[in-house]
Design an enzyme around this catalytic site. Sequence first.
Site, PDB file in Angstrom:
ATOM      1  N   GLU A 234     -22.447   0.953  -5.754  1.00 51.79           N
ATOM      2  CA  GLU A 234     -21.706  -0.308  -5.830  1.00 51.79           C
ATOM      3  C   GLU A 234     -22.616  -1.477  -6.250  1.00 51.79           C
ATOM      4  O   GLU A 234     -23.571  -1.295  -6.991  1.00 51.79           O
ATOM      5  CB  GLU A 234     -20.971  -0.570  -4.507  1.00 51.79           C
ATOM      6  CG  GLU A 234     -19.992   0.574  -4.187  1.00 51.79           C
ATOM      7  CD  GLU A 234     -19.092   0.322  -2.993  1.00 51.79           C
ATOM      8  OE1 GLU A 234     -18.652  -0.810  -2.781  1.00 51.79           O
ATOM      9  OE2 GLU A 234     -18.810   1.297  -2.264  1.00 51.79           O
TER      10      GLU A 234
ATOM     11  N   ASP B 200      -8.939  -1.551  -0.922  1.00 53.74           N
ATOM     12  CA  ASP B 200     -10.335  -1.145  -0.805  1.00 53.74           C
ATOM     13  C   ASP B 200     -10.845  -1.652   0.555  1.00 53.74           C
ATOM     14  O   ASP B 200     -10.157  -2.367   1.281  1.00 53.74           O
ATOM     15  CB  ASP B 200     -11.169  -1.657  -1.988  1.00 53.74           C
ATOM     16  CG  ASP B 200     -12.408  -0.776  -2.211  1.00 53.74           C
ATOM     17  OD1 ASP B 200     -12.867  -0.120  -1.266  1.00 53.74           O
ATOM     18  OD2 ASP B 200     -12.927  -0.749  -3.348  1.00 53.74           O
TER      19      ASP B 200
HETATM   20  C1  BGC Z   1     -15.501   1.338  -2.479  1.00 51.75           C
HETATM   21  C2  BGC Z   1     -14.449   2.382  -2.697  1.00 51.75           C
HETATM   22  C3  BGC Z   1     -14.512   3.428  -1.621  1.00 51.75           C
HETATM   23  C4  BGC Z   1     -14.408   2.767  -0.263  1.00 51.75           C
HETATM   24  C5  BGC Z   1     -14.506   3.747   0.881  1.00 51.75           C
HETATM   25  C6  BGC Z   1     -15.468   0.805  -1.085  1.00 51.75           C
HETATM   26  O1  BGC Z   1     -16.524  -0.048  -0.853  1.00 51.75           O
HETATM   27  O2  BGC Z   1     -15.332   0.292  -3.406  1.00 51.75           O
HETATM   28  O3  BGC Z   1     -14.628   2.970  -3.963  1.00 51.75           O
HETATM   29  O4  BGC Z   1     -13.495   4.363  -1.807  1.00 51.75           O
HETATM   30  O5  BGC Z   1     -15.430   1.827  -0.127  1.00 51.75           O
HETATM   31  O6  BGC Z   1     -15.767   4.252   1.007  1.00 51.75           O
HETATM   32  C1  BGC Z   2     -19.575   2.271   3.642  1.00 49.90           C
HETATM   33  C2  BGC Z   2     -19.006   2.567   2.282  1.00 49.90           C
HETATM   34  C3  BGC Z   2     -18.317   1.372   1.760  1.00 49.90           C
HETATM   35  C4  BGC Z   2     -19.205   0.149   1.828  1.00 49.90           C
HETATM   36  C5  BGC Z   2     -18.474  -1.078   1.393  1.00 49.90           C
HETATM   37  C6  BGC Z   2     -20.439   1.037   3.583  1.00 49.90           C
HETATM   38  O1  BGC Z   2     -20.914   0.730   4.836  1.00 49.90           O
HETATM   39  O2  BGC Z   2     -20.319   3.351   4.087  1.00 49.90           O
HETATM   40  O3  BGC Z   2     -18.119   3.641   2.336  1.00 49.90           O
HETATM   41  O4  BGC Z   2     -17.921   1.617   0.463  1.00 49.90           O
HETATM   42  O5  BGC Z   2     -19.704  -0.042   3.110  1.00 49.90           O
HETATM   43  O6  BGC Z   2     -19.306  -2.184   1.318  1.00 49.90           O
END
Ligand code: BGC
Ligand code: BGC
Length: 655
Positions: A530, A327
């Site tokens: 998230e 991730d």
């Molecule tokens: C998320 C993932 C996602 C990745 C890319 C992460 O923060 O947990 O689910 O695929 O970012 O955006």
């Molecule tokens: C990104 C996401 C990612 C996240 C993780 C963001 O800045 O756009 O894709 O999942 O950071 O914390």
Amino acid sequence: MRKLFSFLFLVSLILSACGASTSTPVAEEITPVATEDTSPILYTDSSQPIEVRVEDLLKRMTLEEKIGQMTQVEKGSIQPGDITTYAIGSILSGGGGSPAKNTPQEWYTMVEGYQEEALATRLGIPLIYGVDAVHGHGNMQNATIFPHNIALGATNNPELVKAIGRATAEEILASGIPWNFAPVIAVVQDVRWGRTYEGFGEETALVTSLGTAYLEGMQTIQDGDVTSPGQTIFTLATPKHFLGDGATLWDSSNTEDYKLDQGNMQVPEEALRELYLPPYESAVDAGALNIMASFSSWKGTKMHAQEYLLTDVLKNELGFNGFIVSDWQAMDQIYPDDYYASIVTSVNAGVDMNMVPYDYVTFIETMKTAVDNGDIPEERIDDAVRRILRVKFSLGLFERPMPDVSLQKTVRSQEHLDLARQAVRESLVLLKNENDALPLSKETPVIFVAGQGANDLGLQSGGWTLEWQGKVGNQNEGTTILSGIRAAVSETSRVEFNSDGDFTEFTDEAGIPLIADVTFVVLAEKPYAEGVGDAANISLSNSEVKLLNDARQQSKTVVVILLSGRPRVITDELPLAEAWVAAWLPGTEGNGVADVLFGNYPFTGKTSYSWPRTNEQLPININNAKDKTGCDAPLFPFGYGLEYGESMPDILECK
Ligand code: BGC
Ligand code: BGC
């Protein structure tokens, strides 16, 4: 000489892209791409079995080139020329990672530019571009945005979910992308989690069936598909996040002010195998070739460091032969103060590709040092690269590094819009329907519609739409709940909308405040994604309760439509409206809501989450609620949902 050979290589690429038969592999004429090895080049020969091609290519690669394949960089961080310089294997768009002009053509051109840099490397290994298209291609403007998985869970319709996986695959290909970081197959145990809506539900069997269906929709090649020779999957799906991301304990997260997200799961192995592993077993059996490791921990150890689960269980026991992607910057979390140890631990544990996503130079140098020091065995590197190459061959990327442009016509095609609308209809859950308030006659004389959520595609789409955290407002094409209602009623009906629920300006001929026959009150959570969406209190806010009370003043009947990424605590407010409908996060085709409200279609949705009665009883789910009765039981159990003609059981007097 070199020029000629690259010309021949290009011709072979073009020939195979055109589907021309290349009985004598043109590849044999391009020996200069190999260094010491003078054996015939097999990896460019699409008539060879994938495993033969993988081994042939692997033996020609330098350590640097292998590490490059294991590196995934966020598109805004990659410096021009560096894909070629470092032989980078993958680029991604994070949430909101769209090109400046957000159209399918611009996406395609952007990805193509990166792909050209990859093809300019010594061995010409195509890169694989990935994106989170978790409810349709949410980052792309005017894509078909499907309901989030929580809603699909309520449909419990695997055929529908499979078709959505397929439609999403077409729309990402339209933008040049063959890889989707979806589906989330978390078995979510606590609806306070900010990713509850990304999950299909809290029951293992339901998640297994829908997650597998989605994967099959994305990956299965169908009749009539334009594919490359040797291609075995249509696009690449990513079941995520391995393992137990939905089972973390409250306040166990160390990330920012997150509570559950990226936290710790503390269950015995039997429970882990019984509750959380089955969706992955099923996905692997159905041909999963990529799985994302979870940010979260098991018994205090980060999943990215769990060699037993990643390698022994997933790869060896389940027989997963695709690659594990990390991730976002998640390897770094293993030892926050020791990057070297984090990388060594994670790669040795079995993570094959690092979603770095920013500082790729440091990652690449760290990897080189670790291999030179003998801290990461070369066999581990070879295993990782083999897995990544296997996927690239399976996608036909060597023959056709960019998807067919004809797929661009699928974006918001009528077929996709119909599918999304069907999904909305089938996902609606009727919670309460006193005096048969619903369905409503299309001839209802006066209808009020209250709440910003009634007229806002951003609110009805939720997180992972245009931006990581979602975006309030109407920046996409689509139909709102309000426009769906307007379109459904007869010409004689009067429909008035006010986002604050203030209808005092509407009077009859005598100047007396108009009383609506029905007021639809749309209550909407503000979008989140998230851990930002982790919440201890999921009750209605004061302003939502006020909206509901205000609506009563000028209406005979009130119907609440809830837009939310999780069940909300509504126990005290249930009596304030005759009917309650959970519409989840329906996406851009809001007209599917009116389809059911006015009786063109029945209510069939059943909640895939236990509906909590209070915040205090959280977490509550089918696994821990089995023996709970009365006020300790959930307000509505898992699988609850009324049909027309049924009434809500007497649940408020729970004593
Ligand atoms: C998320 C993932 C996602 C990745 C890319 C992460 O923060 O947990 O689910 O695929 O970012 O955006
Ligand atoms: C990104 C996401 C990612 C996240 C993780 C963001 O800045 O756009 O894709 O999942 O950071 O914390």
